[in-house]
Design an enzyme around this catalytic site. Structure first.
Site, PDB file in Angstrom:
ATOM      1  N   CYS A   1      -5.216  73.442 -38.703  1.00  0.00           N
ATOM      2  CA  CYS A   1      -6.612  73.258 -39.114  1.00  0.00           C
ATOM      3  C   CYS A   1      -7.211  74.546 -39.663  1.00  0.00           C
ATOM      4  O   CYS A   1      -7.948  74.531 -40.654  1.00  0.00           O
ATOM      5  CB  CYS A   1      -7.463  72.795 -37.934  1.00  0.00           C
ATOM      6  N   ASP A   2      -6.918  75.671 -39.002  1.00  0.00           N
ATOM      7  CA  ASP A   2      -7.675  76.896 -39.250  1.00  0.00           C
ATOM      8  C   ASP A   2      -6.873  78.054 -39.817  1.00  0.00           C
ATOM      9  O   ASP A   2      -7.451  79.084 -40.180  1.00  0.00           O
ATOM     10  CB  ASP A   2      -8.325  77.360 -37.932  1.00  0.00           C
TER      11      ASP A   2
ATOM     12  N   CYS B   1      -5.828  75.177 -33.095  1.00  0.00           N
ATOM     13  CA  CYS B   1      -5.132  74.405 -34.136  1.00  0.00           C
ATOM     14  C   CYS B   1      -4.823  75.285 -35.339  1.00  0.00           C
ATOM     15  O   CYS B   1      -5.695  75.542 -36.170  1.00  0.00           O
ATOM     16  CB  CYS B   1      -5.989  73.210 -34.553  1.00  0.00           C
TER      17      CYS B   1
END
Length: 304
Positions: free
Chosen positions: A133-134, A130
């Site tokens: 997300c990261d 992701c």
């Protein structure tokens, strides 16, 4: 006793819950995480009507707000099984059992793993699925993105906002992503490509990923590429383990339905990415959710 339990709060599940609740049905929306599903892992959505561009998490919240407005109940739960008892269904979670006249399965799918050495070991320490997300954790690093479809290339482009360089590794000699996405990627000075190759191992130290071992499928040559992180987009796996023994899935695990979203079990419907189909998009998920919401109402009326 609910009229319908919708399992999964992605765009398909939320739309089904919206349509059912607007028909004055008693609706429970069961979700094991944050509403939105894969939309929460998408940086920008540019192909959803009504929005020139919108962040995935923002669209998720807008959909969820609409669902709550019409009285849908929400609950957290990881579904273990569904039982068809004729007059009604039981949805069994890890710590509770719910009853309903109908069930809509909208559990979606997960990113497939490479299954190579180092992938599990460095999960959360440089291995990610992701970018949204990261991505911010990888500022000024050289990153590897594995895959050649829309998700892989779009997320690779997104990562260039943070990374010093993004290298896309693809097992074929050309990308599968839409041409407009390919054009953006090829024009991005921070992006480069390694063709006809696969990642065989992920290497690192005690702290994080340091590189990957890559094999060229045509020449057999094995090389080491330095990297501070690897983002993997190599396909999807349906989240259907609780339903495998119910007879509604095909050998690959995808749920089979007709055009009205009906499974082989009367009163059980399936929608969204969990279905056996070609196109998995927010627009198709929303359309299927609307169909299922209407079909649930008809089923209950006909079996009252």
């Amino acid at each position: 006793m609910y009229d319908v339990i919708v399992i999964g709060a992605g765009p398909a599940g939320m739309t089904a819950a919206l349509y059912a609740s607007r028909s004055n049905l008693k609706v429970l929306l069961l979700e094991r995480g944050a509403p939105g599903g894969q939309m929460n892992n998408t940086a920008e959505v540019e192909n959803y009507p009504g929005f020139e561009s919108i962040m995935g998490p923002e669209l998720s919240q807008k959909m969820f707000d609409s669902v709550e407005k019409f009285g849908t109940e929400n609950a957290y739960g990881i579904v273990q099984d569904i039982k068809d008892l004729g007059t009604h269904k039981e949805v069994i979670t890890e710590d509770q059992t719910f009853e309903a006249k109908t069930v809509v399965i909208a559990t979606g799918c997960n990113h497939r793993k490479l299954g190579v050495p180092g992938e599990e070991e460095y999960a959360g320490r440089g291995v990610s699925y992701c970018a949204v997300c990261d991505g911010a954790f990888f500022r000024n690093k050289r990153l590897i993105v594995v895959g050649g479809g829309d998700s892989a290339v779009e997320e690779a482009i997104y990562l260039t906002n943070f990374a010093a360089e993004v290298v896309v590794v693809h097992r074929r000699d050309q990308l599968r992503a839409q041409k407009i996405i390919q054009d953006r990627a090829f024009a991005n000075e921070k992006m480069s490509f390694i063709w006809d190759s696969v990642v065989e191992e992920i290497h690192g130290n005690d702290m994080a990923v340091t590189g990957v071992q890559i094999k060229n499928l045509k020449t057999g040559e094995v090389t080491e590429e330095a990297a501070g992180g690897i983002f993997i987009y190599v396909g999807l796996e349906p989240l259907t383990e609780p339903f495998i023994n119910s007879g509604i899935t095909n050998p690959a695990g995808w749920v089979e339905t007709d055009t009205e979203m009906k499974t082989s079990i009367p009163g059980v419907f399936a929608i969204g990415d969990v279905r056996n189909k070609d196109l998995r998009q927010i627009t198709t998920a929303v359309g299927e959710g609307g169909i299922a919401g209407q079909q649930v109402y008809k089923y209950i009326e006909e079996n009252a």
